[in-house]
Design a protein around this motif. Structure first.
Motif, PDB file in Angstrom:
ATOM      1  N   SER A   1      50.654  34.521  40.452  1.00  0.00           N
ATOM      2  CA  SER A   1      50.731  34.032  39.085  1.00  0.00           C
ATOM      3  C   SER A   1      50.326  35.138  38.123  1.00  0.00           C
ATOM      4  O   SER A   1      49.741  36.142  38.518  1.00  0.00           O
ATOM      5  N   GLY A   2      50.623  34.926  36.858  1.00  0.00           N
ATOM      6  CA  GLY A   2      50.346  35.936  35.859  1.00  0.00           C
ATOM      7  C   GLY A   2      51.586  36.770  35.564  1.00  0.00           C
ATOM      8  O   GLY A   2      52.712  36.317  35.765  1.00  0.00           O
ATOM      9  N   ARG A   3      51.363  37.975  35.122  1.00  0.00           N
ATOM     10  CA  ARG A   3      52.476  38.842  34.773  1.00  0.00           C
ATOM     11  C   ARG A   3      53.290  39.217  35.995  1.00  0.00           C
ATOM     12  O   ARG A   3      52.761  39.313  37.112  1.00  0.00           O
ATOM     13  N   THR A   4      54.555  39.411  35.786  1.00  0.00           N
ATOM     14  CA  THR A   4      55.420  39.836  36.878  1.00  0.00           C
ATOM     15  C   THR A   4      55.159  41.299  37.212  1.00  0.00           C
ATOM     16  O   THR A   4      54.648  42.066  36.401  1.00  0.00           O
ATOM     17  N   PHE A   5      55.517  41.679  38.415  1.00  0.00           N
ATOM     18  CA  PHE A   5      55.303  43.040  38.856  1.00  0.00           C
ATOM     19  C   PHE A   5      56.395  43.432  39.850  1.00  0.00           C
ATOM     20  O   PHE A   5      57.058  42.576  40.432  1.00  0.00           O
ATOM     21  N   ARG A   6      56.552  44.718  40.021  1.00  0.00           N
ATOM     22  CA  ARG A   6      57.500  45.229  41.006  1.00  0.00           C
ATOM     23  C   ARG A   6      56.849  45.171  42.374  1.00  0.00           C
ATOM     24  O   ARG A   6      55.873  45.867  42.638  1.00  0.00           O
ATOM     25  N   ASN A   7      57.392  44.342  43.226  1.00  0.00           N
ATOM     26  CA  ASN A   7      56.798  44.073  44.518  1.00  0.00           C
ATOM     27  C   ASN A   7      57.517  44.859  45.609  1.00  0.00           C
ATOM     28  O   ASN A   7      58.734  44.735  45.762  1.00  0.00           O
ATOM     29  N   TYR A   8      56.761  45.663  46.353  1.00  0.00           N
ATOM     30  CA  TYR A   8      57.320  46.414  47.469  1.00  0.00           C
ATOM     31  C   TYR A   8      57.073  45.724  48.800  1.00  0.00           C
ATOM     32  O   TYR A   8      57.906  45.796  49.694  1.00  0.00           O
ATOM     33  N   ALA A   9      55.925  45.091  48.935  1.00  0.00           N
ATOM     34  CA  ALA A   9      55.581  44.443  50.188  1.00  0.00           C
ATOM     35  C   ALA A   9      54.524  43.375  49.964  1.00  0.00           C
ATOM     36  O   ALA A   9      53.742  43.431  49.010  1.00  0.00           O
ATOM     37  N   MET A  10      54.517  42.411  50.847  1.00  0.00           N
ATOM     38  CA  MET A  10      53.467  41.406  50.893  1.00  0.00           C
ATOM     39  C   MET A  10      52.871  41.419  52.292  1.00  0.00           C
ATOM     40  O   MET A  10      53.565  41.717  53.264  1.00  0.00           O
ATOM     41  N   GLY A  11      51.603  41.096  52.386  1.00  0.00           N
ATOM     42  CA  GLY A  11      50.954  41.119  53.677  1.00  0.00           C
ATOM     43  C   GLY A  11      49.891  40.056  53.821  1.00  0.00           C
ATOM     44  O   GLY A  11      49.472  39.424  52.849  1.00  0.00           O
ATOM     45  N   TRP A  12      49.490  39.860  55.062  1.00  0.00           N
ATOM     46  CA  TRP A  12      48.381  38.973  55.400  1.00  0.00           C
ATOM     47  C   TRP A  12      47.360  39.752  56.211  1.00  0.00           C
ATOM     48  O   TRP A  12      47.715  40.473  57.156  1.00  0.00           O
ATOM     49  N   PHE A  13      46.115  39.608  55.847  1.00  0.00           N
ATOM     50  CA  PHE A  13      44.999  40.179  56.577  1.00  0.00           C
ATOM     51  C   PHE A  13      44.018  39.064  56.906  1.00  0.00           C
ATOM     52  O   PHE A  13      44.041  37.999  56.294  1.00  0.00           O
ATOM     53  N   ARG A  14      43.148  39.325  57.864  1.00  0.00           N
ATOM     54  CA  ARG A  14      42.125  38.341  58.191  1.00  0.00           C
ATOM     55  C   ARG A  14      40.813  39.042  58.506  1.00  0.00           C
ATOM     56  O   ARG A  14      40.783  40.191  58.926  1.00  0.00           O
ATOM     57  N   GLN A  15      39.739  38.318  58.308  1.00  0.00           N
ATOM     58  CA  GLN A  15      38.416  38.857  58.564  1.00  0.00           C
ATOM     59  C   GLN A  15      37.563  37.785  59.228  1.00  0.00           C
ATOM     60  O   GLN A  15      37.268  36.751  58.631  1.00  0.00           O
ATOM     61  N   ALA A  16      37.189  38.053  60.466  1.00  0.00           N
ATOM     62  CA  ALA A  16      36.320  37.165  61.216  1.00  0.00           C
ATOM     63  C   ALA A  16      34.865  37.527  60.933  1.00  0.00           C
ATOM     64  O   ALA A  16      34.564  38.649  60.512  1.00  0.00           O
ATOM     65  N   PRO A  17      33.942  36.601  61.166  1.00  0.00           N
ATOM     66  CA  PRO A  17      32.529  36.893  60.915  1.00  0.00           C
ATOM     67  C   PRO A  17      32.059  38.130  61.668  1.00  0.00           C
ATOM     68  O   PRO A  17      32.271  38.261  62.870  1.00  0.00           O
ATOM     69  N   GLY A  18      31.424  39.038  60.953  1.00  0.00           N
ATOM     70  CA  GLY A  18      30.887  40.245  61.560  1.00  0.00           C
ATOM     71  C   GLY A  18      31.907  41.313  61.888  1.00  0.00           C
ATOM     72  O   GLY A  18      31.555  42.321  62.510  1.00  0.00           O
ATOM     73  N   LYS A  19      33.151  41.119  61.494  1.00  0.00           N
ATOM     74  CA  LYS A  19      34.193  42.086  61.798  1.00  0.00           C
ATOM     75  C   LYS A  19      34.856  42.595  60.525  1.00  0.00           C
ATOM     76  O   LYS A  19      34.741  41.988  59.465  1.00  0.00           O
ATOM     77  N   ASP A  20      35.558  43.714  60.664  1.00  0.00           N
ATOM     78  CA  ASP A  20      36.292  44.283  59.544  1.00  0.00           C
ATOM     79  C   ASP A  20      37.567  43.492  59.279  1.00  0.00           C
ATOM     80  O   ASP A  20      38.102  42.809  60.159  1.00  0.00           O
ATOM     81  N   ARG A  21      38.038  43.615  58.050  1.00  0.00           N
ATOM     82  CA  ARG A  21      39.306  42.994  57.715  1.00  0.00           C
ATOM     83  C   ARG A  21      40.431  43.724  58.447  1.00  0.00           C
ATOM     84  O   ARG A  21      40.490  44.954  58.452  1.00  0.00           O
ATOM     85  N   GLU A  22      41.334  42.974  59.061  1.00  0.00           N
ATOM     86  CA  GLU A  22      42.381  43.564  59.871  1.00  0.00           C
ATOM     87  C   GLU A  22      43.744  43.005  59.488  1.00  0.00           C
ATOM     88  O   GLU A  22      43.870  41.877  59.004  1.00  0.00           O
ATOM     89  N   LEU A  23      44.753  43.799  59.750  1.00  0.00           N
ATOM     90  CA  LEU A  23      46.127  43.405  59.455  1.00  0.00           C
ATOM     91  C   LEU A  23      46.580  42.286  60.382  1.00  0.00           C
ATOM     92  O   LEU A  23      46.335  42.318  61.585  1.00  0.00           O
ATOM     93  N   VAL A  24      47.257  41.309  59.811  1.00  0.00           N
ATOM     94  CA  VAL A  24      47.921  40.268  60.577  1.00  0.00           C
ATOM     95  C   VAL A  24      49.424  40.530  60.600  1.00  0.00           C
ATOM     96  O   VAL A  24      50.039  40.629  61.664  1.00  0.00           O
ATOM     97  N   ALA A  25      50.022  40.640  59.430  1.00  0.00           N
ATOM     98  CA  ALA A  25      51.457  40.871  59.320  1.00  0.00           C
ATOM     99  C   ALA A  25      51.780  41.387  57.936  1.00  0.00           C
ATOM    100  O   ALA A  25      51.047  41.142  56.977  1.00  0.00           O
ATOM    101  N   THR A  26      52.880  42.082  57.830  1.00  0.00           N
ATOM    102  CA  THR A  26      53.360  42.566  56.548  1.00  0.00           C
ATOM    103  C   THR A  26      54.877  42.549  56.543  1.00  0.00           C
ATOM    104  O   THR A  26      55.511  42.695  57.596  1.00  0.00           O
ATOM    105  N   ILE A  27      55.448  42.365  55.381  1.00  0.00           N
ATOM    106  CA  ILE A  27      56.900  42.352  55.249  1.00  0.00           C
ATOM    107  C   ILE A  27      57.290  43.233  54.080  1.00  0.00           C
ATOM    108  O   ILE A  27      56.725  43.142  52.993  1.00  0.00           O
ATOM    109  N   ASN A  28      58.251  44.107  54.331  1.00  0.00           N
ATOM    110  CA  ASN A  28      58.796  44.995  53.327  1.00  0.00           C
ATOM    111  C   ASN A  28      60.049  44.349  52.752  1.00  0.00           C
ATOM    112  O   ASN A  28      61.054  44.212  53.450  1.00  0.00           O
TER     113      ASN A  28
END
Length: 127
Positions: free
Chosen positions: A25-52
């Motif tokens: 939402s908000g202003r429009t933007f030029r989008n190159y990719a969208m992604g999903w990341f996840r972070q479990a307790p005590g762990k670093d944020r990690e990549l789940v999936a991305t789409i170009n």
């Protein structure tokens, strides 16, 4: 400024399914990719999936390959993550992200590749 809002998280039994949605939402933007990341307790944020969106290709972490599916709708600036065969190890806070600049590698697999982030939604896969 762009706001990303995730929805669809929750508690499911192992082997169950969830569908996460991320809306911009908000202003429009030029989008190159969208992604999903996840972070479990005590762990670093990690990549789940991305789409170009321009290349029409998707990349998945080995841990979710074959179980999760990422999709996007460029007209609506939304992305979905369909999660099947959920496991306890999938338990984490899931974040959607949007990249508005092009990554040199052509793959948006790093945290620094993304410019906007959602607030996160909790996903719990119980035994």
């Amino acid at each position: 400024q762009v706001q990303l809002v995730e929805s669809g998280g929750g508690l499911v039994q192992a082997g169950g399914s969830l569908r996460l949605s991320c809306a911009a939402s908000g202003r429009t933007f030029r989008n190159y990719a969208m992604g999903w990341f996840r972070q479990a307790p005590g762990k670093d944020r990690e990549l789940v999936a991305t789409i170009n969106w321009s290349g029409g290709s998707a990349y998945y972490a080995d841990s979710v390959k074959g179980r999760f599916t990422i999709s996007s709708d460029n007209a609506k600036n939304t992305e979905l993550l369909e999660m099947n065969s959920l496991k306890p190890v999938d338990t984490a806070v899931y974040y959607c992200a949007a990249a508005v600049s092009q990554a040199g590698s052509g793959r948006y697999t790093r945290l620094d590749d993304y410019d906007y982030w959602g607030q996160g939604t909790q996903v719990t896969g119980s035994s």
